[in-house]
Design an enzyme around this catalytic site. Sequence first.
Site, mmCIF file in Angstrom:
data_model
loop_
_atom_site.group_PDB
_atom_site.id
_atom_site.type_symbol
_atom_site.label_atom_id
_atom_site.label_comp_id
_atom_site.label_asym_id
_atom_site.label_seq_id
_atom_site.Cartn_x
_atom_site.Cartn_y
_atom_site.Cartn_z
ATOM 1 N N HIS A 1 0.830 -1.208 0.000
ATOM 2 C CA HIS A 1 0.000 0.000 0.000
ATOM 3 C C HIS A 1 0.864 1.258 0.000
ATOM 4 C CE1 HIS A 1 -3.199 -2.500 2.342
ATOM 5 N NE2 HIS A 1 -3.507 -2.497 1.066
ATOM 6 N N LYS B 1 -18.653 -5.535 6.373
ATOM 7 C CA LYS B 1 -17.455 -6.297 6.730
ATOM 8 C C LYS B 1 -16.871 -5.742 8.026
ATOM 9 C CE LYS B 1 -15.214 -6.262 2.616
ATOM 10 N NZ LYS B 1 -14.025 -6.363 1.765
ATOM 11 N N ARG C 1 -2.425 -6.181 -8.471
ATOM 12 C CA ARG C 1 -1.476 -7.271 -8.271
ATOM 13 C C ARG C 1 -1.644 -8.375 -9.293
ATOM 14 N NH1 ARG C 1 -2.830 -8.710 -2.374
ATOM 15 N NH2 ARG C 1 -4.747 -8.569 -3.569
ATOM 16 N N SER D 1 -3.243 -7.430 3.113
ATOM 17 C CA SER D 1 -3.514 -7.197 4.528
ATOM 18 C C SER D 1 -3.877 -8.509 5.211
ATOM 19 C CB SER D 1 -4.665 -6.195 4.687
ATOM 20 O OG SER D 1 -4.265 -4.924 4.246
#
Lengths: 162, 162, 162, 162, 162, 162
Positions: free
Chosen positions: A17, A41, A90, A128
């Site tokens: 990040h 979430k 990614r 994460s």
Amino acid sequence: MRTWICPGSFDPVTSGHLDIIKRAAGMCDKLIVAVGVNYKKKPFFSAEERKSMLEKATEDISNLEIVIFSGLLIDYAREKHAVAIVKGLRAVSDFEYELQMALLNKRLDESIETIFLMTNINYSFLSSRAVRELAANSGSIEGLVPDEVLEDIKRKFGKGGK
Amino acid sequence: MRTWICPGSFDPVTSGHLDIIKRAAGMCDKLIVAVGVNYKKKPFFSAEERKSMLEKATEDISNLEIVIFSGLLIDYAREKHAVAIVKGLRAVSDFEYELQMALLNKRLDESIETIFLMTNINYSFLSSRAVRELAANSGSIEGLVPDEVLEDIKRKFGKGGK
Amino acid sequence: MRTWICPGSFDPVTSGHLDIIKRAAGMCDKLIVAVGVNYKKKPFFSAEERKSMLEKATEDISNLEIVIFSGLLIDYAREKHAVAIVKGLRAVSDFEYELQMALLNKRLDESIETIFLMTNINYSFLSSRAVRELAANSGSIEGLVPDEVLEDIKRKFGKGGK
Amino acid sequence: MRTWICPGSFDPVTSGHLDIIKRAAGMCDKLIVAVGVNYKKKPFFSAEERKSMLEKATEDISNLEIVIFSGLLIDYAREKHAVAIVKGLRAVSDFEYELQMALLNKRLDESIETIFLMTNINYSFLSSRAVRELAANSGSIEGLVPDEVLEDIKRKFGKGGK
Amino acid sequence: MRTWICPGSFDPVTSGHLDIIKRAAGMCDKLIVAVGVNYKKKPFFSAEERKSMLEKATEDISNLEIVIFSGLLIDYAREKHAVAIVKGLRAVSDFEYELQMALLNKRLDESIETIFLMTNINYSFLSSRAVRELAANSGSIEGLVPDEVLEDIKRKFGKGGK
Amino acid sequence: MRTWICPGSFDPVTSGHLDIIKRAAGMCDKLIVAVGVNYKKKPFFSAEERKSMLEKATEDISNLEIVIFSGLLIDYAREKHAVAIVKGLRAVSDFEYELQMALLNKRLDESIETIFLMTNINYSFLSSRAVRELAANSGSIEGLVPDEVLEDIKRKFGKGGK
């Protein structure tokens, strides 16, 4: 003034990040890093903790604003006069999902662009979630998260953080 | 001695898993099949049930050890002196995820390799989840799981296993 | 004795190839590196040049045989008593193609396995084609190819190698 | 001054290219559109024709420079003081290839960024190749290429362009 | 009579679903739209609400039957004498999953075909989840869902539907 | 009458093609199998040879017409009053390309649908190219091509067909 916005849950901020944030900040006049609060979430770190860790990790970047937001990203971007949303990519799964979000956001507001940067090769495996898994199992996360937040993360997991 | 480790949740073991286990066992001196216990995901079968089914299904393979493990796979692999982690690959989504795990594990311990075998074409559509769905809805799972565990699975679902 | 075979065109060998060769050699008793001659694709380097560069780059690996082969890989593998074909995987496109080849080879000879290793993250963008492009345009290829073959490649391109 | 560079073969320019160029030009101070000359691929339109069509199609964009370049893109970008390479992304195959190029370019010059924009949904199926196929078979290409170059393309194919 | 079956959760029906339903209905003698009830996933709209919205949106299609089903799709398809299952495809992730389901269903009943139609390009970014997100955050869903159900959806979210 | 058209180069027809043709023929009133002539790609078998092999392999399917076509598929489909183009899908790379073609064809003629069927799992690795490679290298192609054309293919390659 070209304002870009970089949204995410940053739960917690990773070295990947931080790399995207630094590079994005270097390409616009002002970068807003927006910590998302999603009523559906439950994050591991609270929004305030996530914002605070981002602040520690980005102290030396001057054209940055770190905020907490909820609701639709596109509404928030418009409110902040951002001309672009910036995201790191990614892998293919990222790409598929981000493509859908970018096209949806384009439909909601054609004037706001979505910009993708490639994740640094050294962090291409990093997320994460991986950081949380490692920390929860006493694995080393050094180098995977900014040095400034290493202790914060360890402390949280030490306190029965699982 | 070349020890390989084959991790998974095996919830329950499928004919696809068994095929990978047999082939991997034939390529190393000792294969450890490691049933993962993840504090975050509640499995359908208990770790002991999953281990027991694996044992029944692999009785004729001599160089095999079946274990239950928790924590980080890479730590466990190191502890067992495994030189490689072996995984079956089915499709692109598998590949993306497994690539990330392999790169992460490589960073955690460069001396341990990740090896991928292609899933047998006849089981390319098969997953533990599909087996559970079928069994829960009285669909036939014959041929999709090892014969030795067929009754165990049916019994579990018969007992209001949903 | 476990013999593995690592096929490729190696036109020229890259640091990514060398990494896979070293790791594969460490996991079997003997590794055959097989330089493919394909009557349909004209390589930039001749088969002999490619073999010679591989030899220079792998001098310190003892359980290695470097050969030139034509025809079907599976026939050649069988002839050399190899139990497995070993390949490096980089990205999804690789994966798709390699999956097809692995399944085809499995059908041609079920006793020979295909094994995949993940390409080292630092070489995930690297290909022989990229090396040729760089060399042809006077770009630096240092670190992208084994040091031992750096001069060979430069010389070839220097001689109007395009 | 933030200069971005948008490379391509533009053989010929499509409505999808034009959309990316317009959006990119709106996000930087100066956009260089670089028509690539590749000694290995014979284009259908000459570099001059391709540049001329781009000029006609972008007459109303002021911060644009259209150039022909050969050699390595990264060298050319550096020479022009560009801080970023900008590319449009359509589908997964694009993504894989562009990821490799971006990582390679990052290694060649870490100071130059690669930026990706999503192709407009209406042109997600569009490519120069598709335009050539259609034109060669007397299919309609209206709307698929900028209006300003429609006649140029038709004329070329009319002259036994196949 | 050629009966096709189009399964889904339709939670709620989107303009993308409706487009697939219309096109599929035009290609067979009878189309059964089957609203799935899954004991494991709690939908936002009840099965009856989802069925009712589908009915409103498809009033002008004559060869349609809308049903609620639970259990295995393949069993239900057989019971209804359907010769094919028809699905819309959007992106690669869809494709992977749908491929697995199609192969599994083929194994369960070889006589029932799975047919894929490409999602209309204008809805390629659209999902029921996106609609729910937008509606929950007071974003506009006009055009993203059939006009006939717009008010039903807004009302549900207005009533503290989150 | 529902006419579908199944285009391809069929160079040569494989068991995978035949499987798709049989299943497609069972789902429509008339299936046109269209052997494409592409001025840019030189096939291994002539259009007439390819058509003749298809005829031998499909003698027992009654609602079939086998034709040779050049030019745009969509024009030919319209001329033959086909309501749908039918294609087999194997893997992700297929999917990406076929998605682009389907969207392009949809734009050229909205009334003609593209329908995808999943390739039989046993042929998921199979392609005309693989068959040619095998035959050129004296590998066995039995089972990979329809029995009726086995000799034709062998003969062609025997005659210095490479």
